[in-house]
Every structure is written in structure tokens, then in C-alpha cells.
Design an enzyme around this catalytic site. Structure first.
Site, PDB file in Angstrom:
ATOM      1  N   SER A 138       0.704  -1.185   0.068  1.00 40.35           N
ATOM      2  CA  SER A 138       0.037   0.319  -0.097  1.00 40.35           C
ATOM      3  C   SER A 138       1.137   0.824  -0.311  1.00 40.35           C
ATOM      4  CB  SER A 138      -0.990  -0.126   1.309  1.00 40.35           C
ATOM      5  OG  SER A 138      -1.381   1.241   1.271  1.00 40.35           O
ATOM      6  N   TYR A 151      -2.942  -0.778  10.918  1.00 43.35           N
ATOM      7  CA  TYR A 151      -1.908  -1.028   9.539  1.00 43.35           C
ATOM      8  C   TYR A 151      -1.296  -0.771   9.000  1.00 43.35           C
ATOM      9  CZ  TYR A 151      -3.558  -1.772   4.630  1.00 43.35           C
ATOM     10  OH  TYR A 151      -4.114  -1.703   3.605  1.00 43.35           O
TER      11      TYR A 151
END
Length: 333
Positions: A138, A151
């Protein structure tokens, strides 16, 4: 020859879209996830599209279970050619509002789940000296945002793990390849099933991309794994470049915009399902690959096309330079 592929987190979102595309090319696809309902639906997707499915209920936070799943794949389908680590969970909340058990669980699933999958794959690929592992990353592997501390920390950890492992494989001159795909905001069901303590419904930060675009990038990376990583979407490229140059400015920008930008105008439903501890598909509905943002999501990315066609762009650029030089020379003559 049929390729044997493994996808973790295959019951929804990017993992579901990847499984469908693998089936389109005829792979046998082992589908790993916790939710039986989502896995059954994913297996039916693969079957309808011409692939051979093997759904396996497994929690990637449990290394022994992941290793057992890998052994089952090789026994029932054959030697694993491709392993894609995608499973994750998270919590939308300020760090101070999370419990340490929630933070630990997020880390175990989102970071250690990748480590467990990678080890199970390598234990089988290294003796054969072949195989590919793709880590789904990501932009948040480089740039942390508020309300996603667990996260973001896990994705940063995956990035460091990936770089270290890649250097070790290069040192050993192994033909096993590892690559990473850094994703933008994607229209997946996670925003309706991740544990949230936000006052309003969670949303991805625009621009948003469809999971099929992400899946296409994953398959391209799997077929071209010599590159250390791929960036998907102009927003990913822009974020990573800006963070390298002006990280402090991004801190302040996200402090002002990161809270509202990750929430819709609608209040969060108090009984919203959360998949941190249990699979969310136990609520009685297969959630598929798409989330609730189809009307905003993009299906194409010029940046992704450009990143996959460096040779073409270099040739065109070289041709333009040569043409310009010839034109100038002709004028002088």
C-alpha cells in the site's frame, strides 16, 4: 501446464478479484481465508471462470495452520508456483482509543500473516529453485495516516521484511522471486467490515480505484517479478514521492484533512460487523470484491500503464529526442 497459485484473503476485495483473474487464465487456485461463506462463493467464481478452486479455511495469524494449508495445496493440486499474500485486518480509530489486544491482533494478521505465508511458500519453493511470491502492499507502507496506526505500522513492517528478504535471495542467487505491489485506495468491502470507532462511516481517501485494476497489477507483477515493487495509481506515486521530499508537510496536511477524508457524511451504524476477531461474512451475505463506492471508483490508471511499459516510453522518448535533434540539425544546415 496448469499453474498452481495461492491467494490469502481470497474471500473478498482485492484477493477475490485476483482469484477471478487467475481463474481466467486457467490456474488452479488455492483460496485461503477465515470465512466459509466468502470462500465458497470465491471457489464458485473460480470454477465458473475455468480454474480449479481449493478453498481452505485458515487464519493467517496461525503459522502452523498456514503451513498445513500449503502442504494440503501441494498434495491436492501440485507444487506451488505463485503465492500472493493479501489477507489483512485493521481498526479505524485514533491510537489512544484502541486496546493493545486489538493492535496486536491487527499486527498478527496484517504483518505476521505475510511472514507466515512467505515462509510456508519459501520452504517449498527454495528446494525447487523456482516460484514467485507477491506481497500486496500500500502507499501506506511508506506514508502513515491518522486513524490507521496499526495497519500502517504493519504495512511499513512488510516493506522492511520484503526488502531484507529480497536482498537475501539475491545474495543466494536464488531463482525464487519476490515482489511487492503498492496499492492506492481501492473500492473493497473492508470499509464496511473493519472494526471502527469513528463517528461516521469509513471511506477510502479519493481517488479510489476498482479492485479489478489492482488485480491486473498483481498478475502483471507475478509475471514480471524481477522488479522489486510496483506502484498502482497516480495517487500512490504522488504520495510516495511527496513523502520522500516533504514528509513534515504531509504530516501537517494529514493532520488537517485525514480525519474528515476517511469518513463519509453518514453516521456509522452501531451494529456494523467487524472482522478483527471473526470473519464478517458470518453476517449472512457474501460481500464479493467491491465495496460501496462504485460511483466514485476508477477502472483505469495511466500511471499503472506507464509503470508497466517503461521500454515503450523510453523508445518513444528516445525517438522524440532523436527527431528533435535531427530537426535542429536540419535547420542549421
Amino acid at each position: 501446464m496448469t499453474r498452481i497459485s495461492v491467494v490469502t484473503g481470497a474471500s473478498g476485495g482485492i484477493g477475490r478479484a485476483v482469484a477471478r483473474k487467475l481463474a481466467d487464465r486457467g490456474d488452479a487456485v488455492a483460496l485461503l481465508a477465515r470465512g466459509e461463506e466468502g470462500l465458497d462463493a470465491a471457489a464458485e467464481d473460480v470454477r465458473r471462470r475455468g480454474g480449479t478452486p481449493l478453498p481452505i479455511v485458515v487464519d493467517v495469524a496461525d503459522y502452523a495452520a498456514v503451513d498445513d494449508a500449503a502442504a494440503r495445496v501441494e498434495k491436492e493440486l501440485g507444487p506451488i508456483d505463485l503465492w500472493i499474500n493479501n489477507a489483512f485486518s485493521s481498526v479505524f480509530a485514533p491510537f489512544i482509543e484502541m486496546t493493545m489486544d486489538e493492535f496486536k491482533r491487527t499486527t498478527e494478521v496484517t504483518y505476521l500473516g505475510f511472514v507466515h505465508g512467505t515462509r510456508a511458500a519459501l520452504d517449498r519453493m527454495l528446494p525447487r529453485d523456482r516460484g514467485t511470491i507477491v506481497q500486496i502492499g500500500s502507499a501506506l507502507a511508506y506514508r502513515g495516516v491518522p486513524l490507521q496506526t496499526a495497519y500502517c505500522g504493519a504495512k511499513h513492517a512488510i516493506q522492511g521484511f520484503h526488502e531484507s528478504l529480497r536482498a537475501e535471495l539475491l545474495h543466494e542467487r536464488s531463482n525464487v522471486r519476490v515482489t511487492m505491489v503498492q496499492m492506492p485506495a481501492v473500492n473493497t468491502p473492508q470499509f464496511s467490515w473493519v472494526l471502527s470507532r469513528l463517528p461516521r462511516k469509513a471511506q477510502p481517501v479519493a481517488p479510489i480505484y476498482q479492485p479489478e485494476l489492482a488485480a491486473s497489477a498483481v498478475l502483471y507483477a507475478a509475471d514480471h517479478p524481477r522488479r522489486r515493487e510496483y506502484w498502482v495509481g497516480g495517487s500512490t506515486a504522488g504520495t510516495l514521492l511527496a513523502n520522500a521530499v516533504v514528509p513534515g508537510l504531509l504530516d501537517r496536511y494529514l493532520a488537517r484533512t485525514g480525519y474528515d477524508g476517511q469518513q463519509t457524511d453518514e453516521p456509522r451504524e452501531p451494529d456494523q460487523p467487524a472482522n478483527l476477531w471473526e470473519p464478517a461474512d458470518g453476517e449472512g451475505a457474501d460481500r464479493g470484491a467491491h465495496g460501496d463506492f462504485d460511483d466514485q471508483a476508477k477502472a483505469r490508471s495511466w500511471q499503472l500503464w506507464a509503470s508497466q511499459h517503461h521500454g515503450v516510453l523510453a523508445a518513444v522518448g528516445g525517438g522524440l529526442v532523436a527527431a528533435g535533434a535531427a530537426w535542429r540539425f536540419g535547420r542549421r544546415a
